[in-house]
Design a protein around this motif. Structure first.
Motif, short mmCIF file in Angstrom:
data_model
loop_
_atom_site.label_atom_id
_atom_site.label_comp_id
_atom_site.label_asym_id
_atom_site.label_seq_id
_atom_site.Cartn_x
_atom_site.Cartn_y
_atom_site.Cartn_z
N UNK A 149 0.83 -1.21 0.00
CA UNK A 149 0.00 0.00 0.00
C UNK A 149 0.86 1.26 0.00
N UNK A 150 1.77 1.37 0.98
CA UNK A 150 2.50 2.64 1.04
C UNK A 150 3.62 2.72 0.01
N UNK A 151 4.19 1.58 -0.42
CA UNK A 151 5.15 1.64 -1.52
C UNK A 151 4.48 2.16 -2.79
N UNK A 152 3.27 1.68 -3.07
CA UNK A 152 2.56 2.12 -4.28
C UNK A 152 2.10 3.57 -4.17
N UNK A 153 1.66 3.98 -2.99
CA UNK A 153 1.30 5.39 -2.81
C UNK A 153 2.52 6.27 -3.06
N UNK A 154 3.66 5.88 -2.50
CA UNK A 154 4.89 6.65 -2.68
C UNK A 154 5.29 6.70 -4.15
N UNK A 155 5.13 5.57 -4.86
CA UNK A 155 5.54 5.50 -6.26
C UNK A 155 4.59 6.28 -7.17
N UNK A 156 3.29 6.24 -6.87
CA UNK A 156 2.30 6.85 -7.78
C UNK A 156 2.06 8.32 -7.45
N UNK A 157 1.73 8.61 -6.19
CA UNK A 157 1.38 9.99 -5.82
C UNK A 157 2.65 10.81 -5.66
N UNK A 158 3.19 11.21 -6.78
CA UNK A 158 4.40 12.03 -6.75
C UNK A 158 4.06 13.50 -6.82
N UNK A 159 5.09 14.31 -7.01
CA UNK A 159 4.89 15.75 -7.09
C UNK A 159 4.07 16.13 -8.31
N UNK A 160 3.88 15.19 -9.24
CA UNK A 160 3.05 15.46 -10.40
C UNK A 160 1.62 15.83 -10.06
N UNK A 161 1.16 15.44 -8.86
CA UNK A 161 -0.21 15.78 -8.44
C UNK A 161 -0.39 17.29 -8.36
N UNK A 162 0.66 18.02 -8.05
CA UNK A 162 0.56 19.47 -7.91
C UNK A 162 0.44 20.17 -9.26
N UNK A 163 0.73 19.47 -10.35
CA UNK A 163 0.58 20.05 -11.68
C UNK A 163 -0.78 19.74 -12.29
N UNK A 164 -1.60 18.92 -11.63
CA UNK A 164 -2.88 18.51 -12.20
C UNK A 164 -3.84 19.69 -12.43
N UNK A 165 -3.95 20.68 -11.52
CA UNK A 165 -4.80 21.83 -11.84
C UNK A 165 -4.36 22.55 -13.11
N UNK A 166 -3.04 22.66 -13.32
CA UNK A 166 -2.54 23.29 -14.54
C UNK A 166 -2.90 22.44 -15.76
N UNK A 167 -2.80 21.12 -15.62
CA UNK A 167 -3.21 20.23 -16.72
C UNK A 167 -4.70 20.41 -17.02
N UNK A 168 -5.51 20.55 -15.98
CA UNK A 168 -6.94 20.80 -16.17
C UNK A 168 -7.17 22.11 -16.94
N UNK A 169 -6.36 23.13 -16.63
CA UNK A 169 -6.49 24.41 -17.32
C UNK A 169 -6.17 24.27 -18.81
N UNK A 170 -5.20 23.41 -19.14
CA UNK A 170 -4.83 23.19 -20.54
C UNK A 170 -5.86 22.33 -21.27
N UNK A 171 -6.52 21.43 -20.53
CA UNK A 171 -7.47 20.49 -21.15
C UNK A 171 -8.90 21.00 -21.14
#
Length: 452
Positions: A45-67
């Motif tokens: 559980x926590x290995x996968x959370x660490x691997x998946x939920x990276x700093x990329x989550x903070x760029x998602x609002x910007x991605x939403x703005x582009x999409x």
């Protein structure tokens, strides 16, 4: 005499086989992926959370703005479903051959495509992902330290170049990289998982507290048609990057005990489900609420847009730093395993602490050099996301499933896998186009090792 010689030959051969098997076992007990198999389901559980939920989550609002609202939410949701499905496939295929475990991603590829072709298909893509992520995370860690410094520092503080912050952040990895195996970094990974949940919660919670900003707009940004198209492609690559945890899945499952009665896929899948629930609770609120609050003026990092309260944003940036320390190690461990496997198995080096010390520090130094030379974080995200993450995360598991399991043509499984492959190929093509354009634009004004 002939009978005695024959018997001696058989005994000699038998001893040689035994010696080889003992030697192989000793090597496996030394290599980081296979040295420890006592992990529990919550490690997954926590290995996968660490691997998946990276700093990329903070760029998602910007991605939403582009999409935009519709495409943005659709791609986020479809990506969550597709990557969860492909993760399930990998968990199932880990022990699909009775009595054998595919402890590494490339071993599964070799089983599907053949010894040589499987290596050439999987290893280059996996290395691009893991080395690329490590480089990007060094840059992001340095940027987060720089933001923390700029927030807490008084007005008369001297500006410090990003290069120095990247070097400061990298220094801890020269120490942590000496931890021998996946299970030995479990404490670091757990802390990283907690931090990722914490800064994601701060990001969407602070967005709610700030509310919709005056004159907010949700349409596409002003600019040429080419800018909007390339921005759309780039945002797709950023979302792909945010979902990339599959490159370490086989290696994480390899750390779990397995018996015929209790195969490793049971605890592994339980941990994956928990991790994906956490992913949903982090990604969707941050993406939707960050875009809701700031519209198309949101920064590439939503924490920059938030700014206040200063103490909370400063704390969130330090949470990002702690998370990236653990995430770097998660992605580096399979690379260490590959390097050390080649050195010990192919080149016949002795498996010693000195070999590990030299090789791992050399790798950290290499990623540090590239990070301080090309610190284009928001451009690297979509480029690596589309070019490398899309194949290994979205559709390569589906291709391997079709090759090995051979579902009946036009059956539900056949259709689902081909749909995932089509979606993944589309992301693989589009993401790098937008990312490469951003890299070229940034490179025009960038000075090597200067103030960036």
């Amino acid at each position: 005499m002939e009978a005695e010689a024959s018997l001696y030959g058989k005994n000699y051969s038998h001893r040689t086989v035994e010696e080889k098997s003992e030697e192989q076992k000793a090597i496996d007990d030394w290599l980081p992926i296979t040295s420890s198999r006592n992990a529990k389901w919550w490690y997954s559980a926590f290995h996968n959370v660490t691997a998946i939920v990276g700093a990329g989550v903070l760029t998602l609002p910007y991605a939403m703005a582009e999409l935009g609202w519709g495409p943005g939410i659709a791609i986020l949701l479809i990506s969550w479903i597709v990557t969860l499905y492909s993760m399930w496939q990998m968990v199932e295929m880990h022990e699909m051959v009775p009595g054998k475990r595919f402890d590494r991603y490339h071993e599964l590829g070799q089983h599907a495509f053949g010894e040589k072709l499987g290596l050439w298909i999987v290893v280059p893509q996996q290395l691009i992902v893991e080395v690329g992520v490590n480089i990007v995370y060094l840059i992001t860690g340095g940027q987060s330290l720089q933001k923390f410094h700029d927030i807490v520092c008084t007005a008369d503080c001297k500006k410090i170049s990003l290069t120095y912050f990247i070097m400061i952040f990298s220094s801890v990895h020269f120490v942590l990289s000496q931890l021998p195996s996946f299970n030995s970094i479990s404490g670091v990974s757990l802390a990283a998982a907690v931090m990722s949940i914490s800064y994601s919660t701060i990001a969407w919670g602070a967005s709610v507290d700030k509310g919709v900003q005056p004159e907010v707009q949700y349409g596409y940004k002003e600019g040429s048609k080419a800018d909007r198209v390339f921005g759309f492609f780039s945002a797709m690559g950023s979302i792909v990057f945010a979902y990339g945890g599959h490159n370490v899945e086989m290696e994480i499952q390899a750390t779990m005990p397995s018996t015929p009665d209790k195969p490793s896929k049971v605890p592994m899948w339980r941990g994956v489900v928990v991790a994906y629930v956490v992913v949903a609770l982090c990604y969707f609120p941050v993406a939707v609420l960050g875009f809701w609050a700031f519209g198309n003026t949101v920064d590439t990092d939503v924490l920059v847009s938030l700014q206040k309260p200063k103490w909370l944003i400063a704390m969130a940036n330090m949470f990002v730093v702690v998370h990236l320390i653990g995430s770097y190690q998660i992605y580096a461990m399979p690379v260490f395993d590959m390097i050390e496997s080649v050195l010990v198995k192919k080149l016949k080096f002795r498996p010693t602490w000195w070999l590990r010390f030299v090789t791992r520090n050399t790798y950290v130094a290499f990623t540090l050099f590239v990070a301080v030379t090309f610190p284009f974080f928001d451009a690297l995200l979509p480029f690596f996301g589309g070019f490398a993450f899309a194949p290994t995360t979205y559709f390569l598991p589906c291709v391997i499933w079709l090759v090995i399991c051979k579902p009946r043509r036009l059956s539900l499984s056949w259709f689902v896998n081909w749909a995932c492959i089509t979606f993944g190929v589309m992301l693989m093509i589009c993401g790098p186009i937008g990312g490469l354009r951003k890299i070229i634009q940034r490179a025009k004004t960038y000075k090597f090792y200067g103030h960036y």
